[in-house]
Design a protein around this motif. Structure first.
Motif, PDB file in Angstrom:
ATOM      1  N   VAL A  37      10.156   2.159  11.185  1.00 59.24           N
ATOM      2  CA  VAL A  37       9.990   1.039  10.256  1.00 59.24           C
ATOM      3  C   VAL A  37      11.258   0.900   9.431  1.00 59.24           C
ATOM      4  N   TRP A  41      -1.447  -0.273   7.016  1.00 62.85           N
ATOM      5  CA  TRP A  41      -0.458  -0.090   5.959  1.00 62.85           C
ATOM      6  C   TRP A  41      -1.177   0.406   4.712  1.00 62.85           C
ATOM      7  N   ALA A  90      -1.160   1.291   0.840  1.00 61.46           N
ATOM      8  CA  ALA A  90      -0.396   0.792  -0.304  1.00 61.46           C
ATOM      9  C   ALA A  90      -0.986   1.302  -1.610  1.00 61.46           C
ATOM     10  N   GLY A  99       5.850  -6.625   9.793  1.00 66.93           N
ATOM     11  CA  GLY A  99       5.083  -5.673   9.005  1.00 66.93           C
ATOM     12  C   GLY A  99       4.694  -6.250   7.666  1.00 66.93           C
ATOM     13  N   LYS A 100       4.767  -5.437   6.632  1.00 63.25           N
ATOM     14  CA  LYS A 100       4.410  -5.826   5.278  1.00 63.25           C
ATOM     15  C   LYS A 100       5.608  -5.650   4.341  1.00 63.25           C
ATOM     16  N   TYR A 113      -3.508  -4.607   7.460  1.00 67.07           N
ATOM     17  CA  TYR A 113      -3.264  -4.349   8.881  1.00 67.07           C
ATOM     18  C   TYR A 113      -2.342  -5.401   9.489  1.00 67.07           C
ATOM     19  N   ILE A 123       2.350   4.176   6.861  1.00 67.12           N
ATOM     20  CA  ILE A 123       1.566   3.523   7.900  1.00 67.12           C
ATOM     21  C   ILE A 123       0.761   4.582   8.642  1.00 67.12           C
ATOM     22  N   SER A 136      -5.676  -0.752   1.948  1.00 62.35           N
ATOM     23  CA  SER A 136      -5.170  -0.817   3.320  1.00 62.35           C
ATOM     24  C   SER A 136      -5.132  -2.265   3.779  1.00 62.35           C
ATOM     25  N   LEU A 178       7.129   5.603   4.374  1.00 62.55           N
ATOM     26  CA  LEU A 178       7.967   4.407   4.359  1.00 62.55           C
ATOM     27  C   LEU A 178       9.030   4.506   3.263  1.00 62.55           C
ATOM     28  N   PRO A 205       3.315  -0.972  -0.066  1.00 65.09           N
ATOM     29  CA  PRO A 205       3.106  -0.023   1.043  1.00 65.09           C
ATOM     30  C   PRO A 205       4.006   1.199   0.920  1.00 65.09           C
TER      31      PRO A 205
END
Length: 212
Positions: A88, A117, A119, A69-70, A42, A127, A40, A156, A124
């Motif tokens: 997203v 997030w 992963a 975001g990521k 953030y 969320i 995880s 996602l 990822p």
């Protein structure tokens, strides 16, 4: 009295099958899912960390914000009539076209400013975000609705972005752990538009309000 003697088995014959059996058992436990490393990280959706796009709508003061975001994804938070949606995508235009952009709750609501997030091997796939759902049947001392906490798991890309699971924040002692388990087990194979959003753990007031 006849003595019955057990036939002695050479030591090597005892060891080899046992070792082989243990190896086979260990190997059978190794699968692609088990081999993955889940983690995880953030990001923030606080106003200071996001940018507002468009102009506030005159009647209700609604806004749309884009937050970093990521892995090249952005978080789109739209607010209208004291209700929020979160989506997203690789950019805000793509995020507005996802099912999550239309996933709203009937009671007044808002989201916390931290996005978790989830992963697998650094990529990822979901969320987790905390929502506060207003309960008009439970007023505080000022006469305002109290806020009931709920965690929402959202899948996602690749594929559509949509809500996967809800976890009541008060009815469960470990809502964060339940949300991570739900993300790990269901998010990647969840079929948006066909699969029903799952309620994980004990049902509480927040989930009841969200499911109206």
């Amino acid at each position: 009295m006849r003595e019955v003697q057990m036939k002695r088995v050479p030591r090597r014959q005892l060891i080899v099958p046992t070792a082989a059996a243990l190896f086979a058992a260990a190997f059978s436990l190794i699968s692609p899912a088990n081999a993955q490393t889940f983690s995880s990280s953030y990001t923030s959706t606080a106003p200071k960390d996001c940018r507002t796009i468009g102009k506030p709508r005159d009647l209700d003061g609604g806004t749309t914000q884009v937050c970093p975001g990521k892995s090249g994804l952005v978080v789109l938070i739209s607010e209208d009539d004291l209700r929020q949606t979160v989506s997203v995508g690789p950019n805000h235009v793509a995020a507005t076209k996802e099912p999550a952009a239309e996933a709203w709750f009937a009671p007044f609501n808002s989201t916390a400013h931290t996005v978790e997030w989830r992963a697998a091997d650094g990529r990822p796939f979901a969320i987790i975000q905390r929502w506060l759902i207003a309960d008009n049947n439970d007023l505080d001392k000022t006469g305002s609705p109290t806020a009931k906490p709920m965690l929402a798991v959202t899948r996602l890309p690749p594929g559509s972005v949509c809500h996967v699971a809800y976890i009541d924040g008060q009815a469960n002692r470990n809502p964060n752990e339940l949300a991570r388990q739900a993300a790990d087990e269901f998010a990647r194979d969840f079929n948006c538009g066909k699969d029903e959003v799952k309620v994980i753990g004990e049902r509480g007031r927040a989930v009841e309000l969200a499911r109206r």
